[in-house]
Motif scaffolding. Structure first.
Motif, PDB file in Angstrom:
ATOM      1  N   LEU A 193       0.826  -1.199   0.000  1.00 34.17           N
ATOM      2  CA  LEU A 193       0.000   0.000   0.000  1.00 34.17           C
ATOM      3  C   LEU A 193       0.862   1.251   0.000  1.00 34.17           C
ATOM      4  O   LEU A 193       1.877   1.328   0.701  1.00 34.17           O
ATOM      5  N   THR A 194       0.434   2.241  -0.774  1.00 32.74           N
ATOM      6  CA  THR A 194       1.072   3.548  -0.703  1.00 32.74           C
ATOM      7  C   THR A 194       0.561   4.289   0.531  1.00 32.74           C
ATOM      8  O   THR A 194      -0.423   3.880   1.166  1.00 32.74           O
ATOM      9  N   LYS A 195       1.216   5.380   0.855  1.00 28.69           N
ATOM     10  CA  LYS A 195       0.801   6.203   1.991  1.00 28.69           C
ATOM     11  C   LYS A 195      -0.642   6.663   1.817  1.00 28.69           C
ATOM     12  O   LYS A 195      -1.446   6.611   2.758  1.00 28.69           O
ATOM     13  N   ASP A 196      -1.004   7.100   0.621  1.00 27.53           N
ATOM     14  CA  ASP A 196      -2.367   7.573   0.365  1.00 27.53           C
ATOM     15  C   ASP A 196      -3.372   6.429   0.431  1.00 27.53           C
ATOM     16  O   ASP A 196      -4.487   6.600   0.961  1.00 27.53           O
ATOM     17  N   GLU A 197      -3.013   5.276  -0.108  1.00 24.48           N
ATOM     18  CA  GLU A 197      -3.909   4.124  -0.037  1.00 24.48           C
ATOM     19  C   GLU A 197      -4.143   3.711   1.415  1.00 24.48           C
ATOM     20  O   GLU A 197      -5.275   3.390   1.798  1.00 24.48           O
ATOM     21  N   ALA A 198      -3.088   3.722   2.196  1.00 26.06           N
ATOM     22  CA  ALA A 198      -3.222   3.346   3.604  1.00 26.06           C
ATOM     23  C   ALA A 198      -4.105   4.328   4.342  1.00 26.06           C
ATOM     24  O   ALA A 198      -4.976   3.931   5.133  1.00 26.06           O
ATOM     25  N   ARG A 199      -3.921   5.617   4.097  1.00 22.07           N
ATOM     26  CA  ARG A 199      -4.734   6.633   4.784  1.00 22.07           C
ATOM     27  C   ARG A 199      -6.209   6.458   4.449  1.00 22.07           C
ATOM     28  O   ARG A 199      -7.076   6.554   5.326  1.00 22.07           O
ATOM     29  N   ALA A 200      -6.517   6.180   3.190  1.00 21.85           N
ATOM     30  CA  ALA A 200      -7.906   6.015   2.774  1.00 21.85           C
ATOM     31  C   ALA A 200      -8.514   4.726   3.317  1.00 21.85           C
ATOM     32  O   ALA A 200      -9.703   4.684   3.650  1.00 21.85           O
ATOM     33  N   ARG A 201      -7.693   3.677   3.426  1.00 24.28           N
ATOM     34  CA  ARG A 201      -8.212   2.370   3.845  1.00 24.28           C
ATOM     35  C   ARG A 201      -8.386   2.250   5.348  1.00 24.28           C
ATOM     36  O   ARG A 201      -9.265   1.509   5.827  1.00 24.28           O
ATOM     37  N   ALA A 202      -7.601   2.963   6.129  1.00 24.95           N
ATOM     38  CA  ALA A 202      -7.592   2.776   7.586  1.00 24.95           C
ATOM     39  C   ALA A 202      -8.781   3.467   8.245  1.00 24.95           C
ATOM     40  O   ALA A 202      -8.631   4.314   9.132  1.00 24.95           O
ATOM     41  N   THR A 203      -9.971   3.067   7.847  1.00 22.30           N
ATOM     42  CA  THR A 203     -11.185   3.672   8.390  1.00 22.30           C
ATOM     43  C   THR A 203     -11.555   3.081   9.742  1.00 22.30           C
ATOM     44  O   THR A 203     -11.226   1.928  10.033  1.00 22.30           O
ATOM     45  N   ARG A 204     -12.225   3.884  10.540  1.00 21.10           N
ATOM     46  CA  ARG A 204     -12.807   3.400  11.789  1.00 21.10           C
ATOM     47  C   ARG A 204     -14.332   3.449  11.714  1.00 21.10           C
ATOM     48  O   ARG A 204     -15.011   3.222  12.711  1.00 21.10           O
ATOM     49  N   GLN A 205     -14.860   3.723  10.527  1.00 21.13           N
ATOM     50  CA  GLN A 205     -16.298   3.735  10.314  1.00 21.13           C
ATOM     51  C   GLN A 205     -16.821   2.309  10.147  1.00 21.13           C
ATOM     52  O   GLN A 205     -16.055   1.374   9.903  1.00 21.13           O
ATOM     53  N   GLY A 206     -18.148   2.171  10.255  1.00 24.61           N
ATOM     54  CA  GLY A 206     -18.753   0.862  10.047  1.00 24.61           C
ATOM     55  C   GLY A 206     -18.491  -0.127  11.175  1.00 24.61           C
ATOM     56  O   GLY A 206     -18.499  -1.325  10.962  1.00 24.61           O
ATOM     57  N   ARG A 207     -18.235   0.403  12.381  1.00 24.82           N
ATOM     58  CA  ARG A 207     -17.998  -0.433  13.561  1.00 24.82           C
ATOM     59  C   ARG A 207     -16.860  -1.436  13.314  1.00 24.82           C
ATOM     60  O   ARG A 207     -16.911  -2.587  13.761  1.00 24.82           O
ATOM     61  N   ILE A 208     -15.821  -0.963  12.644  1.00 22.91           N
ATOM     62  CA  ILE A 208     -14.694  -1.839  12.309  1.00 22.91           C
ATOM     63  C   ILE A 208     -14.116  -2.500  13.562  1.00 22.91           C
ATOM     64  O   ILE A 208     -14.006  -3.728  13.657  1.00 22.91           O
ATOM     65  N   PHE A 209     -13.725  -1.676  14.517  1.00 14.04           N
ATOM     66  CA  PHE A 209     -13.107  -2.230  15.724  1.00 14.04           C
ATOM     67  C   PHE A 209     -14.139  -2.801  16.686  1.00 14.04           C
ATOM     68  O   PHE A 209     -13.856  -3.762  17.405  1.00 14.04           O
ATOM     69  N   GLU A 210     -15.335  -2.253  16.686  1.00  8.41           N
ATOM     70  CA  GLU A 210     -16.387  -2.789  17.552  1.00  8.41           C
ATOM     71  C   GLU A 210     -16.740  -4.221  17.145  1.00  8.41           C
ATOM     72  O   GLU A 210     -16.956  -5.088  18.010  1.00  8.41           O
ATOM     73  N   ARG A 211     -16.788  -4.481  15.842  1.00  7.61           N
ATOM     74  CA  ARG A 211     -17.105  -5.835  15.381  1.00  7.61           C
ATOM     75  C   ARG A 211     -15.987  -6.823  15.712  1.00  7.61           C
ATOM     76  O   ARG A 211     -16.254  -7.979  16.058  1.00  7.61           O
ATOM     77  N   MET A 212     -14.737  -6.366  15.606  1.00  9.83           N
ATOM     78  CA  MET A 212     -13.643  -7.254  15.986  1.00  9.83           C
ATOM     79  C   MET A 212     -13.689  -7.543  17.491  1.00  9.83           C
ATOM     80  O   MET A 212     -13.434  -8.672  17.933  1.00  9.83           O
ATOM     81  N   TRP A 213     -14.005  -6.522  18.282  1.00  8.05           N
ATOM     82  CA  TRP A 213     -14.158  -6.719  19.734  1.00  8.05           C
ATOM     83  C   TRP A 213     -15.271  -7.714  20.026  1.00  8.05           C
ATOM     84  O   TRP A 213     -15.112  -8.621  20.860  1.00  8.05           O
ATOM     85  N   ASP A 214     -16.407  -7.579  19.327  1.00 12.57           N
ATOM     86  CA  ASP A 214     -17.511  -8.518  19.523  1.00 12.57           C
ATOM     87  C   ASP A 214     -17.081  -9.941  19.189  1.00 12.57           C
ATOM     88  O   ASP A 214     -17.442 -10.899  19.890  1.00 12.57           O
ATOM     89  N   PHE A 215     -16.315 -10.071  18.129  1.00  8.37           N
ATOM     90  CA  PHE A 215     -15.837 -11.386  17.696  1.00  8.37           C
ATOM     91  C   PHE A 215     -14.891 -12.007  18.730  1.00  8.37           C
ATOM     92  O   PHE A 215     -15.050 -13.170  19.121  1.00  8.37           O
ATOM     93  N   LEU A 216     -13.925 -11.236  19.188  1.00 15.93           N
ATOM     94  CA  LEU A 216     -12.900 -11.774  20.079  1.00 15.93           C
ATOM     95  C   LEU A 216     -13.397 -11.963  21.512  1.00 15.93           C
ATOM     96  O   LEU A 216     -12.909 -12.841  22.226  1.00 15.93           O
ATOM     97  N   SER A 217     -14.342 -11.139  21.933  1.00 16.32           N
ATOM     98  CA  SER A 217     -14.819 -11.226  23.320  1.00 16.32           C
ATOM     99  C   SER A 217     -16.065 -12.096  23.465  1.00 16.32           C
ATOM    100  O   SER A 217     -16.548 -12.302  24.582  1.00 16.32           O
ATOM    101  N   HIS A 218     -16.576 -12.630  22.376  1.00 18.92           N
ATOM    102  CA  HIS A 218     -17.832 -13.390  22.404  1.00 18.92           C
ATOM    103  C   HIS A 218     -17.783 -14.517  23.447  1.00 18.92           C
ATOM    104  O   HIS A 218     -16.827 -15.285  23.523  1.00 18.92           O
ATOM    105  N   GLY A 219     -18.838 -14.594  24.239  1.00 17.94           N
ATOM    106  CA  GLY A 219     -18.955 -15.660  25.226  1.00 17.94           C
ATOM    107  C   GLY A 219     -18.247 -15.395  26.534  1.00 17.94           C
ATOM    108  O   GLY A 219     -18.273 -16.248  27.429  1.00 17.94           O
ATOM    109  N   ASP A 220     -17.604 -14.234  26.678  1.00 19.28           N
ATOM    110  CA  ASP A 220     -16.894 -13.983  27.931  1.00 19.28           C
ATOM    111  C   ASP A 220     -17.868 -13.915  29.098  1.00 19.28           C
ATOM    112  O   ASP A 220     -18.952 -13.336  28.988  1.00 19.28           O
ATOM    113  N   PRO A 221     -17.508 -14.483  30.245  1.00 16.21           N
ATOM    114  CA  PRO A 221     -18.434 -14.534  31.380  1.00 16.21           C
ATOM    115  C   PRO A 221     -18.760 -13.184  31.998  1.00 16.21           C
ATOM    116  O   PRO A 221     -19.733 -13.095  32.755  1.00 16.21           O
TER     117      PRO A 221
END
Length: 230
Positions: A193-221
């Motif tokens: 990736l170029t610097k510009d491609e990386a900047r455009a791709r590294a979004t935090r929209q669309g619950r990007i990190f929230e969905r990963m958190w849901d995936f990794l923490s699923h089932g925790d007591p």
């Protein structure tokens, strides 16, 4: 707030353990305020007990008794990056293999874009148990959100601890892709990736990190609404 934050730290620790990103070693933390943060108990992260105590650590000064020496790395990040809300020190197998080679992954896919301009490298095999080495590691991190230590794991920093957990997973996947590229013999000719491609791709929209958190923490007591045995 402290109770909720401690719960998040415990959930994060167990999530990293379930994902195989840590084993006997590793730790995570979440910022409380400008002066302190909570760190997970000094036990294997998958074994962190429900309701276990998460020590409060000063951003500056000596580590409290019983807190692991490499938590100095967390101190350095929180002291330098007011935007940092969470830190993860982890030992993913692909990342460990690449770090042992003294290499960092190129930005070859979407997950890699979050580490622009480049994952840092601390070229020293020794454990980080003094302030001078901790300073050196975070210096090597540069403007990235991650740094790898040769043969000694990695550290990532996020705006929150759930984001940092996601970044740990992303860095491990970057290293998986890099090892595959190296094994194929096509690494030198493959696109990055170029610097510009990386900047455009590294979004935090669309619950990007929230969905990963849901995936990794699923089932925790300790997740709200969790029922034992489900």
């Amino acid at each position: 707030m402290s109770d909720d934050l401690a719960r998040t730290v415990r959930i994060a620790a167990r999530a990293l353990g379930r994902a195989g990103l840590v084993h006997a070693y590793g730790h995570c933390s979440a910022r409380v305020d400008g002066d302190s943060f909570l760190v997970c108990p000094s036990v294997p992260m998958a074994h962190v007990a429900v309701g276990g105590d998460c020590p409060r650590v000063p951003v500056s000064g000596d580590l409290p008794e019983g807190v692991l020496g490499e938590v100095r790395l967390h101190q350095q990040i929180y002291a330098r990056r007011p935007e940092a809300g969470g830190v993860v020190r982890f030992m993913g197998p692909n990342m460990m293999a690449l770090a042992a080679l003294g290499r960092v992954p190129e930005m070859r896919h979407g997950f890699g874009s979050y580490f622009a301009p480049r994952v840092g490298l601390w070229d020293d095999i020794q454990l980080v148990r003094d302030d001078a080495r901790a300073v050196g590691v975070i210096d090597a991190m540069g403007d990235s959100v991650g740094v790898m230590m040769r043969g000694n794991g990695a550290v990532v920093a996020g705006a929150s601890l759930p984001e940092a957990v996601g970044l740990a997973w992303y860095l491990e996947d970057m290293c998986r892709v890099e090892l595959a590229a190296l094994s194929s013999g096509l690494a030198d000719a493959a696109p990055v990736l170029t610097k510009d491609e990386a900047r455009a791709r590294a979004t935090r929209q669309g619950r990007i990190f929230e969905r990963m958190w849901d995936f990794l923490s699923h089932g925790d007591p300790e997740l709200p609404g969790h029922k034992q045995g489900t």
